[in-house]
Design an enzyme around this catalytic site. Sequence first.
Site: not given
Ligand SMILES: Cc1cc2nc3c(=O)[nH]c(=O)nc-3n(C[C@H](O)[C@H](O)[C@H](O)COP(=O)(O)OP(=O)(O)OC[C@H]3O[C@@H](n4cnc5c(N)ncnc54)[C@H](O)[C@@H]3O)c2cc1C
Lengths: 259, 643, 249
Positions: B48, B51-53, B274, B292, B338, B409, B433
Site C-alpha cells: 500500500g 498516506l499510511a503505506g 458519510h 466534502s 457523520r 465512506h 485504514e
Molecule cells: C472521498 C473520500 C474523502 C475523504 N476525505 C477525508 C478527509 O477529508 N479527511 C480525512 O481525514 N479522511 C478522509 N477520507 C478517509 C481517508 O482518505 C482514508 O481513510 C485514508 O486515506 C486511507 O489511507 P490508507 O493509507 O490507509 O489507505 P489507501 O489510501 O486506501 O491506500 C491503500 C493502498 O493499498 C494498496 N493496496 C490495496 N490492496 C492491495 C493489494 N491487495 N495489493 C497491493 N496493494 C494494495 C493500494 O494500491 C493503495 O496504495 C476520505 C475518504 C474518501 C473515500
Amino acid sequence: MSWTYPGIGHNFPDVASRSNTVTAPRPPRAAAARPGSVYRSSVGKKAVMAVTGAILVLYLVAHMVGNLKVFLGRADFDHYAHWLRTIGEPALPHRVFLTIVEVVLTVAVILHMWSAVSLARRARRARPVRYAVRPAAREHRYATHVMRYGGVVILLFVIWHLLDLTFGAVNPRGGGAEPYDKVVADFAPSHWYVTAFYVIAVIMVGLHLRHGIWSAFQTLGLGRRRRQRGLRLFAGTVAALLVIGFVSVPVMVTIGVVS
Amino acid sequence: MDLFTEGEPIHDTRAPDGPIEERWDQRRFGGKLVNPANRRKLSVIVVGTGLAGGSAAATLGELGYRVKSFCYQDSPRRAHSIAAQGGINAAKNYRNDGDSIQRLFYDTVKGGDYRSRESNVHRLAQVSVEIIDQCVAQGVPFAREYGGLLDTRSFGGVQVSRTFYARGQTGQQLLLGAYQALERQVAAGTVEMFTRHEMLELIVIDGVARGIVARDMVTGEIETHTADAVVLASGGYGNVFFLSTNAKGCNVTATWRAHRKGALFANPCYTQIHPTCIPQSGEHQSKLTLMSESLRNDGRVWVPVAKGDTRAPGDIPEDERDYYLERRYPSFGNLVPRDIASRAAKSVCDEGRGVGPGGLGVYLDFAEAIARLGRDAVANKYGNLFEMYERITGEDPFEVPMRIYPAVHYTMGGLWVDYDLQSTIPGLFVIGEANFSDHGANRLGASALMQGLADGYFVLPNTISDYLSGGPFEKVGDDHEAVVAARKTVTDRIERLLSIDGDRTPDSFHRELGALMWEYCGMERTDEGLRKALDRIRELRTEFWGSVKVPGENEELNQALEKAGRIADFFELAELMCVDALHRAESCGGHFRAESQTPDGEALRDDENFAYVAAWEYTGEAPVLHKENLEYENVKMVQRSYK
Amino acid sequence: MGMKLTLKIWRQKDGADKGRMVPYELEDISPDMSFLEMLDVLNERLILDGEDPVAFDHDCREGICGMCSLVIDGTPHGPQRATTTCQLHMRHFQDGDVITIEPWRAGAFPVIKDLVVDRTALDRIIQAGGYVSAPTGSAPDAAAIPVPQADAHDAFDAATCIGCGACVAACPNASAMLFTAAKVTHLGLLPQGQPERYGRVTAMVAQMDAEGFGGCTNTGECTAVCPKGIPFETITRLNADLLTAARRS
Ligand SMILES: Cc1cc2nc3c(=O)[nH]c(=O)nc-3n(C[C@H](O)[C@H](O)[C@H](O)COP(=O)(O)OP(=O)(O)OC[C@H]3O[C@@H](n4cnc5c(N)ncnc54)[C@H](O)[C@@H]3O)c2cc1C
Ligand code: HEM
Ligand code: HEM
Ligand code: SF4
Ligand code: F3S
Ligand code: FES
C-alpha cells in the site's frame, strides 16, 4: 542477535541515530556535474533558438529601416549601402563590420535551424504511433505548422534573396549593379511575380515572428500570466511593423512610386 | 450451527502503563533500537502506498531499512488517499480557541462513541502536531492566511478550528508529499517499488509473517517476496457495498488473506456512512462521489416540511422548510458528527420528505452563505467542489441547492493490532485504514488522514524497530514449503476462477452483494435483517463459485480476473460483518441497531455488555470471538449528545 | 430511452501486438452515465459474449487519482474542458454519435494492453528531484515558515497536477513539459523548495529528456487539455529556473 544493543539503545535518543543514517539519499543530479549539458537539453535547445531568433529579429529591424531609405532616393540608398561597408573605417578595414554581421547572421541561422531540426526530430521519435483521429484545431496548431514549415519557406526565400540582391546571380541587372538599381529592376511591374514572392515570404516571416517573439520570451523565462496579453500585443506589433516596412518597398516599386 | 463461538479474551495490548501523556514517550524509550549499520540488512515489505503505506515506506527507507513497496495502481501517487478532500486534524491550537492535545484526544474518544482505546487515541493526538510540521517542510501547500500563516477550519463533531486543509484537495496534497518522499527513497535505492502488483497471499512461517505472494498485473506472473517484516497499509473495505465513495480498486484482499492466516479482524461491522454524497442517478452507477463535509460549515441542510412536496427548492418559502439538523441539534447544528447527520437524513427521507429522484436526497443550501460572504468568498472556499457537483449532476450549486444523500465512506474495522500496530501474527504490522485501532465505532472528519500519517511517519517506524531488533532473521528461500504452499493457494484460486466459465459477470455479483449489504448491514441494522442477509450472502457466494464468468487468462493484464478475486474475498468479509453486526446488540457510532435506540431515535449504547473490541478469528467455519475490554480512565463514558 | 452509439476502440493484446481499431455498437446509454460507466456496460456485454473486455485504467472515478486516460475523438480526456475522462458524462454526446477511443500515444508511454499505457516515466521524473529533502522528524514548527498568500496560491495551482499524462498525449511533440513544470513550479515557489531549486529543475529536465519525451515548443496544447488547468506559466517558470541554473553552474 549479537549485533543488537538492547540496553544501549536507551542512551541514544532517536535523533542521534538518525544523524547516522546509513543511506543519505543522493541529491538530485546537479547541473554542476556536467556543465553545458543544460544547453543540450530540450529546453536548452529552445533557448538557443530564442537567442538566435532574437539576433535575427534585431537584424531584420535594422534591415527594414535601411530598406526604407529607398524612399529617400537613389543617392541616399546607395550611399547607405556604401556606408554599411565602411563602418568603423579607418579603425576597421573595409567591410569588416558587414562581414562580422554576416558571420553572426550565418552562425545564428545555422544554430537556429539546428535547434529547430533536432527538436523536430526528437518530437517525431517521441510519438512513434500517430493518432487515428486528429481533433479539430484546438490551441496552437499554428505553432508547429507555421513555425516549422514556415521556417523552411523562409530559408528558401533567404537563399534566393541572397542570390538575388547580394550576389546578383538571379538579379536582372546582375551582380555588379548598384543596390538601388537591383531593387528597382527586381520589382519592376513586369516582374510582378517576384514582388508577389517577396510579399508572400515576408508575410511568412511575419507569421513566424508573431508566434516566435512571444515564444522567445517564454523560452527565456520572461513571460508571466499577467504579462501574457502585453507580450502577445508586442509580438504582434513588431511582426506587423516588419511586414509593412518590408512589403512597402517591392510594392511601391511595382506600382511605380519608386523607379 | 452457531454463528460464532467465543474464545479467550485479549489481555495484553502492549501499551505501557502510567499516565496517559507519558505512554508514548515510554514506549519509544522502552523499545529496542536497531543499529544504523544493521538496518540495511533488514528488509520490510510495505503493501500500500496511501498516506499510511507511502509515509511508512519513505520513513523506513530514510532510516536505512531495505523496503519493498507495493500498490495495485500504476503509480504510488494514485492510492485512494488521493481523494480525501476536507482536511487533516492537528491539535496545534494556532487559533487560540481552546484546543489542546487533551481536547483532540477527548473529542476523538467521544466521537468514536467510547469504542476506541484510550492509549492509542492519545498518542494520535500527540503526534498530530508533528504531522503538520512534517508536511509543511515537504512543501505541502496548505491554505494560508493573508499573513502567510496556516489557515484552519472546523469540521463535523467538534467546536474548535483545528482542521488544516489544502482547498478541497487535502488528501491529494498530503499524499503527493508522502509520494515524493517515497520517490526520493526509490532514487536513493532504499525502496524498491512494485506498481501494478497485487498482494494475494501472506506468507507465514512458524507463526511469523515472512512475506507475500503478489501477482504482477501486467504479465500475470505470480511472484513471492520475502522479508523480515510485513506491513499492510492496504486501506479500507467499504467497497464490499459496491457503491461507496472509495476508489473502484479498493479491496479487502490483503487484510482478508492475512486474516485467513491467523490475524484477528476487529469490529468489521463498524462502517461510516458519510452524510454528504451526491445521490445515485441510476442503475448504471459505478460509485458514489463525496462532497466534502466541510461544505456543512456554510451550507444549511433542509427538506420541505410537507411530505411529497415536489416544488422547485426556490419556490419553497422559508417557513415551509425544515432545517432539521439545526432544529434537532441546536448547539452543533449542521456540524453534528457523520453518523448522526446520516441517520437524520435517512429518517427524513423515510418520512417521505426526501427530494430529487426517488426521494433519496436532502438539500444542502448555500444561498445564505452566498448572501453573507459573497459569491467570491464562497467560490474561493468551495469552488472545486461546486464544479465537481455540477459536472456530475449538471446543476449549478450557486443557483440551485445541492442534493445530498449518505453513502458508505470509511471502515473503522480492520485487522486487530496492539499498541505497536502489530497484528496477532508476529512480524505483521497493520497501519492506516486497514487496522481498527483509533476511531472506535465512528471516525471524526479529518481524522483518517491524521491517523494514516501518524502511523506511517511516526508510530510504525518507532515501534517496528523493537521487533526488527530481534533479528537477524533466518533467510527464507523461494523453495521453502510455506512459500511454495502460499503460492499454490494463489495459483489454484486463479485457475479455479478462470475455469468456472459461467454465465454471470463478476460485477453483477458485486452489485447484488453490495445492495444486500446496504439494505441489511448499512445505516440501520436489525436482528432479522442481518440473519436474512447471512443466508442470502451464502447462497450468492455459492452461486458465484458456480456461475461467474471470468474471461481471458492469467498471463495477461486481466481486469475481470482482478475483480473476481476481490469479490470472492468480499463475500467472506460480508459474512463476518453481518455476524459482527448481529452479535453487537447495541447501537454505537456508525453501527445502529434499530432494537437499541432512545425514545427520540438516537443511538443507545450498552456499555455494560459491549464495551469491548470484537476481534474475530478465522476458522473456516463459525468464527471465534475474542474480546478486548475497553477501559476508560481519562475520559468518562457518557451518552453522546450533540444537542 | 437511451442513446445509440458507435464506438471505435483501439484493441491491442499486449506490447508486442500491432493493434487495430475495432467498432462496437451500443444501445440504451443513459445521458447520466459517466463515460467509463458506458464502457462498463460494453465490457459486461463483451464478457457475456465470450469476448475479451476492453482494458482501460481507472480507479477513483472522481477526477483526482489521474489513472483514467483515454483519447476521445482525438482529444485526451474528451471534449469537455478541465474534466477527466471519469468525470465526463454522456450528456455531452448525441444519440447516434461515432466515438473514437485511443490510448495515450507517446514513445515514453508504451501500450500495455488496449487503452492501458505505462506511465512510470512520470514517476522517474519525480525521482530525479521532484521533492523537498525533508526526512521525517527533521521539520521545524509549521508556523516557522510563513508563505506569502499569493505564492501559496500559485504553488497550489501547480501542485494540483494529477499526473495523468494528458499533456503528453496532447502535445504535438509528446513533451512532458507541463507535468514537469508543474512540479518544478510548485516546489520552486515555496520557501521549503529553495535549497534544491536549481539542482531539481536541471535533473528533472534531464530525466524528462532521457525518458524520450519530446521538447516543448510552446505550443500550448497541453494546458488546453489539462484536466486541472495547470497554467502555461509553469513552463515559463521552469525555463527561467533552468537558465538560472545553467548560469550558476
Ligand atoms: C472521498 C473520500 C474523502 C475523504 N476525505 C477525508 C478527509 O477529508 N479527511 C480525512 O481525514 N479522511 C478522509 N477520507 C478517509 C481517508 O482518505 C482514508 O481513510 C485514508 O486515506 C486511507 O489511507 P490508507 O493509507 O490507509 O489507505 P489507501 O489510501 O486506501 O491506500 C491503500 C493502498 O493499498 C494498496 N493496496 C490495496 N490492496 C492491495 C493489494 N491487495 N495489493 C497491493 N496493494 C494494495 C493500494 O494500491 C493503495 O496504495 C476520505 C475518504 C474518501 C473515500
Ligand atoms: C532559416 C529558417 C528558419 C527556420 C527553419 C526557423 C524555424 C523556427 C522554428 C521551428 C521555431 C520554433 C518555434 C516554436 O516551435 O516555438 C522558430 C522560432 C523562432 N524563430 Fe525561426 N526559423 C527560421 C528563421 C528565422 C528568422 C529569419 C528569424 C528572425 C528574423 C527567426 C526568429 C525566430 C524566433 C524569434 C523564434 C522564437 C524562439 C522561441 O520560440 O523561443 N526565425 N524558428
Ligand atoms: C522585401 C523587402 C526586402 C528588400 C527590398 C531587401 C533588400 C536587400 C538588399 C538590397 C540587400 C543587399 C544589401 C547589400 O548587399 O548591401 C539585402 C541583403 C540581405 N537581406 Fe534583404 N531585403 C528584403 C527583405 C529581407 C528579408 C525578409 C530578409 C530575411 C528574412 C532579408 C535578409 C537579408 C540578408 C540576410 C541579406 C544579406 C546581408 C549581408 O550580406 O550582409 N531581407 N536585402
Ligand atoms: S499537467 Fe495536467 S495534463 Fe499533465 S499530468 Fe498534470 S494534470 Fe495531467
Ligand atoms: S503542448 Fe507541448 S509544446 Fe510545450 S506548451 Fe505544451 S508541452
Ligand atoms: S479515475 Fe481517477 S482521475 Fe479518472
